[in-house]
Structure formats: structure tokens, C-alpha cells
Design an enzyme around this catalytic site. Structure first.
Site, PDB file in Angstrom:
ATOM      1  CG  ASN A  70       8.722  -1.931   3.175  1.00  0.00           C
ATOM      2  OD1 ASN A  70       9.964  -2.504   3.282  1.00  0.00           O
ATOM      3  ND2 ASN A  70       8.182  -1.802   2.415  1.00  0.00           N
ATOM      4  CG  ASP A 105       0.119   4.955   0.958  1.00  0.00           C
ATOM      5  OD1 ASP A 105       0.349   3.897   1.481  1.00  0.00           O
ATOM      6  OD2 ASP A 105      -0.969   5.462   1.257  1.00  0.00           O
ATOM      7  CB  SER A 106       5.478   5.384  -1.885  1.00  0.00           C
ATOM      8  OG  SER A 106       5.481   3.769  -1.003  1.00  0.00           O
ATOM      9  CE  LYS A 166      13.269   2.452  -5.427  1.00  0.00           C
ATOM     10  NZ  LYS A 166      12.844   1.560  -4.450  1.00  0.00           N
ATOM     11  N   GLY A 223       9.134  -4.694  -4.434  1.00  0.00           N
ATOM     12  CA  GLY A 223       7.582  -4.240  -4.352  1.00  0.00           C
ATOM     13  C   GLY A 223       8.130  -4.192  -5.924  1.00  0.00           C
ATOM     14  CG  HIS A 236       8.194   7.117  -5.739  1.00  0.00           C
ATOM     15  ND1 HIS A 236       9.676   6.395  -5.740  1.00  0.00           N
ATOM     16  CD2 HIS A 236       8.067   6.086  -4.295  1.00  0.00           C
ATOM     17  CE1 HIS A 236       9.384   4.869  -5.079  1.00  0.00           C
ATOM     18  NE2 HIS A 236       8.503   5.007  -4.655  1.00  0.00           N
ATOM     19  CG  ASN A 267      12.924  -3.330   1.197  1.00  0.00           C
ATOM     20  OD1 ASN A 267      14.847  -4.389   1.656  1.00  0.00           O
ATOM     21  ND2 ASN A 267      12.455  -4.824   1.334  1.00  0.00           N
ATOM     22  CE  LYS A 268       7.449   2.084   1.872  1.00  0.00           C
ATOM     23  NZ  LYS A 268       5.504   2.401   2.159  1.00  0.00           N
TER      24      LYS A 268
HETATM   25  P1  IMP Z   1       3.002   1.093   1.170  1.00  0.00           P
HETATM   26  O1  IMP Z   1       3.505   2.664   0.964  1.00  0.00           O
HETATM   27  O2  IMP Z   1       3.896   0.476   2.157  1.00  0.00           O
HETATM   28  O3  IMP Z   1       1.687   1.251   2.164  1.00  0.00           O
HETATM   29  O4  IMP Z   1       2.926   0.199   0.259  1.00  0.00           O
HETATM   30  C1  IMP Z   1       3.608   0.943  -1.169  1.00  0.00           C
HETATM   31  C2  IMP Z   1       3.251   0.028  -2.094  1.00  0.00           C
HETATM   32  O5  IMP Z   1       3.991  -0.109  -3.519  1.00  0.00           O
HETATM   33  C3  IMP Z   1       3.517  -0.965  -1.813  1.00  0.00           C
HETATM   34  O6  IMP Z   1       3.131  -2.606  -2.791  1.00  0.00           O
HETATM   35  C4  IMP Z   1       4.579  -1.753  -2.003  1.00  0.00           C
HETATM   36  O7  IMP Z   1       6.157  -2.320  -2.575  1.00  0.00           O
HETATM   37  C5  IMP Z   1       4.879  -0.411  -3.627  1.00  0.00           C
HETATM   38  N1  IMP Z   1       6.188   0.607  -3.519  1.00  0.00           N
HETATM   39  C6  IMP Z   1       6.326   1.613  -2.567  1.00  0.00           C
HETATM   40  N2  IMP Z   1       8.043   2.563  -2.601  1.00  0.00           N
HETATM   41  C7  IMP Z   1       8.190   1.910  -4.115  1.00  0.00           C
HETATM   42  C8  IMP Z   1       9.294   1.408  -4.634  1.00  0.00           C
HETATM   43  O8  IMP Z   1      10.569   1.843  -4.786  1.00  0.00           O
HETATM   44  N3  IMP Z   1       9.700   0.287  -5.463  1.00  0.00           N
HETATM   45  C9  IMP Z   1       9.170  -0.235  -6.230  1.00  0.00           C
HETATM   46  N4  IMP Z   1       7.478  -1.150  -4.752  1.00  0.00           N
HETATM   47  C10 IMP Z   1       7.260   0.166  -4.318  1.00  0.00           C
END
Ligand code: IMP
Length: 202
Positions: A16, A76-77, A178, A156, A183, A18-19
Site C-alpha cells: 500500500n 495490520d490495521s 494525521k 480507505g 493509530h 499510502n502506508k
Molecule cells: P490492511 O491493514 O492493509 O490489511 O488493511 C486495512 C484496511 O483498513 C484497509 O481497508 C484500509 O483502507 C483501512 N485502513 C487502515 N488504516 C487506515 C487509515 O489510516 N485510514 C483509513 N483507512 C485505513
């Protein structure tokens, strides 16, 4: 390359963009070199079959740490909505099965007419060594599910996550803010506090 330099190269196990941008911004000025999976040309996906955010973060970090013989961080979030019994939680990414926009629409639909709009973002970060040693960090930020999507920034669930502190959604919030309160920022701050010790003792 001496040992310390080798240790300070850290793989961020995420596809990702963005992450990765957030990780880079949070680690700005900190003496570690972040390498992404894209930098290594690695497109592999790890199936998130764990039952918790922490399990899934570890699964991803361990897989790539062993594969590339590098210290690896993975997160993981997701979003946890109180009135939906904690859903979508670990299923946040695949909640609608149709991507971010549809995920947001699904939550808005399910929250129609509900008074309790409390929600939080949760992040688990695992930092793993190729030998299987892992360190876990978590972070959480509280807010409310908005009545409609607002804002263009972030990604997201940001357009439907309303911060009472800043009186706007995360998608309206300046990314610098942000990246201080999120988190992931909280979990990463905890990791940063311990990083020198962890790297020194390996
Ligand atoms: P994963 O951790 O990549 O498996 O996905 C986490 C999910 O939560 C995805 O749908 C992300 O878009 C959403 N998510 C995680 N962190 C955020 C954030 O900071 N803002 C908005 N959505 C988030």
C-alpha cells in the site's frame, strides 16, 4: 558495510503506497533506511488468516523477514465500529469485497439511524528478524462514524472517520497532523522508542 548499517536497513512489508508514505514520513529524520517491497520487486501477497490484527501483522513481517533475510516491519490495521459489534475489524480491507469506496458506503448504510457512532482505528505493527524474533506494537485513535463522506485526503475509511478533537474527518485533516495522531503513528512511536535497544541487542 558494518553491522550497525546492515541492521538499520528495514523492509516495510506493504504493497500500500499510502502506508509506505506514512511510514517514511513518520521515520523522517530517524537513522534507518526504509526499503519497500516494490524496491525489491516483490509482489507476493500473504494471506491474512490470523484471528487478530497482531497475528496478521506477524504473519506478514515474518514471511518477508525470512524471505529477504532482512529486519521487516508489517502492519495490520482497520476500523472497529462499536455499534457493529466491532466490525469490520480485521476484515476492514475486504468488508464489501469491492474496494474502499464501497467499504465506506457499506458502513454508512449499516450505521443509518444509529445513535452510537463511536469507532476507532487500530494498528498492530510487528517488527520481525529473520530468526523469527518479533516485537509487537499497537496504536489506536478514537472517533465517530460521520453521516456522509467528506474530504479528499488520506485513504480507505478516512472520509467517514470523524475526529472530535479536530472537528473534521481524517480525509479533511492535513496529512502532517494525521501522521502525528493516527493509530499507525502511535504504534510506530512506540516502536521508535525501543528501536535502538532492539537493534543493539540483536
Ligand atoms: P490492511 O491493514 O492493509 O490489511 O488493511 C486495512 C484496511 O483498513 C484497509 O481497508 C484500509 O483502507 C483501512 N485502513 C487502515 N488504516 C487506515 C487509515 O489510516 N485510514 C483509513 N483507512 C485505513
Amino acid at each position: 558495510m558494518d553491522k550497525v548499517e546492515t541492521m538499520r536497513k528495514i523492509l516495510v512489508a506493504s504493497h500500500n503506497a499510502n502506508k509506505i508514505k506514512e511510514f517514511r514520513s513518520i521515520f523522517k529524520g530517524y537513522p534507518v533506511e526504509l526499503v519497500s517491497l516494490a524496491d525489491l520487486g516483490d509482489k507476493a501477497e500473504v494471506i491474512e488468516k490470523g484471528m487478530s490484527f497482531k497475528d496478521n501483522a506477524r504473519l506478514k513481517a515474518l514471511y518477508f523477514a525470512r524471505k529477504h533475510d532482512m529486519i521487516t516491519v508489517a502492519d495490520d490495521s482497520g476500523i472497529v465500529v462499536e455499534a457493529l459489534d466491532g466490525q469490520p475489524g480485521i476484515y476492514s480491507a475486504r468488508y464489501s469485497g469491492k474496494g474502499d469506496m464501497q467499504n465506506n458506503q457499506k458502513i454508512l448504510r449499516e450505521m443509518e439511524g444509529r445513535d452510537n457512532r463511536k469507532a476507532h482505528f487500530f494498528a498492530a505493527i510487528a517488527l520481525c528478524f529473520p530468526d523469527g524474533t518479533c516485537h509487537d506494537y499497537t496504536g489506536r485513535v478514537d472517533g465517530l462514524i460521520a453521516k456522509e463522506e467528506k474530504g479528499e485526503k488520506g485513504f480507505g475509511y478516512d472520509p467517514i472517520f470523524y475526529s472530535e478533537t479536530y472537528q473534521m474527518t481524517f480525509a479533511e485533516l492535513d496529512s502532517k497532523i494525521k501522521n502525528k495522531i493516527s493509530h499507525r503513528a502511535i504504534a510506530l512511536a512506540r516502536l521508535k522508542e525501543e528501536l535502538d535497544d532492539i537493534l543493539d541487542h540483536q
